[in-house]
Write an enzyme that holds these catalytic residues in place. Structure first.
Site, short mmCIF file in Angstrom:
data_model
loop_
_atom_site.label_atom_id
_atom_site.label_comp_id
_atom_site.label_asym_id
_atom_site.label_seq_id
_atom_site.Cartn_x
_atom_site.Cartn_y
_atom_site.Cartn_z
N GLU A 66 0.79 -1.42 -0.04
CA GLU A 66 0.04 0.05 0.01
C GLU A 66 0.81 1.16 0.07
O GLU A 66 1.47 1.64 1.03
CB GLU A 66 -0.75 0.05 1.29
CG GLU A 66 -2.32 -0.95 1.04
CD GLU A 66 -2.89 -0.52 -0.08
OE1 GLU A 66 -3.15 0.72 -0.16
OE2 GLU A 66 -3.54 -1.37 -0.75
N GLU A 80 -5.58 3.82 8.05
CA GLU A 80 -5.27 3.55 6.79
C GLU A 80 -5.23 1.85 6.68
O GLU A 80 -5.23 1.17 5.65
CB GLU A 80 -4.00 3.94 6.32
CG GLU A 80 -3.15 3.80 5.06
CD GLU A 80 -4.27 4.15 4.00
OE1 GLU A 80 -4.98 5.02 3.90
OE2 GLU A 80 -4.49 2.98 2.74
N GLU A 109 -10.24 -3.11 1.71
CA GLU A 109 -10.08 -3.38 0.35
C GLU A 109 -9.75 -4.83 -0.11
O GLU A 109 -10.18 -5.35 -0.88
CB GLU A 109 -8.98 -2.62 -0.34
CG GLU A 109 -9.38 -1.16 -0.32
CD GLU A 109 -8.25 -0.14 -0.77
OE1 GLU A 109 -8.48 0.96 -0.91
OE2 GLU A 109 -7.11 -0.84 -0.87
#
Ligand SMILES: Nc1ncnc2c1ncn2[C@@H]1O[C@H](COP(=O)(O)OP(=O)(O)OP(=O)(O)O)[C@@H](O)[C@H]1O
Length: 120
Positions: A30, A71, A78
């Site tokens: 990420e 985050e 996701e």
């Protein structure tokens, strides 16, 4: 008693290992996590450079760490959505966008704290 304590310690060690694996995988995959981490370093450096109270520094550092946590949760959402299906679906969009909004809201909280501290 000793057996239960050892089992609890083993459970804690596993939890720490899995958390580290989660952090390491998110760090590798990420870009946003790496970017927010860099923002955190800059924010922390500024907090220690300026003449802030310990409470103000604590608030800035804690909100920065919370931003990283948001985050990580965004990454988790996701991953789960894509694991279930990569087909286009409005529910998948809502889930991903809500997770993304959580990051944005946390970032706004940090920005507001900086604004209030700097404007006095
Ligand atoms: N399976 C899906 N069904 C419907 N909409 C989706 C789906 N997957 C992603 N989207 C939507 O498409 C847009 C882009 O999503 P995507 O996951 O590609 O973002 P991204 O650029 O990879 O995000 P990030 O930078 O946070 O990793 C978002 O609005 C998201 O909600």
């Amino acid at each position: 008693m000793i057996g239960r304590l050892l089992a609890e310690l083993a459970r804690l060690r596993n939890t720490a290992t899995w958390s580290w694996e989660g952090w390491a995988a998110s760090w590798r995959n990420e870009k946003s996590l790496r970017q927010w981490f860099a923002v955190n370093i800059a924010s922390a450096a500024l907090a220690f450079t300026l003449d802030l109270t310990p409470g103000e520094r604590g608030l800035i550092l804690a909100l920065g760490v919370l931003l990283l946590a948001a985050e990580l949760m965004n990454t988790a959402v996701e991953e789960v959505v894509d694991y279930i299906s990569t087909d286009h679906d409005p529910r998948a969009k809502r889930a991903k966008d809500a997770a993304s909004a959580a990051v944005a809201v946390t970032a706004i909280a940090g920005g507001l704290a900086w604004l209030m501290i700097l404007l006095g």
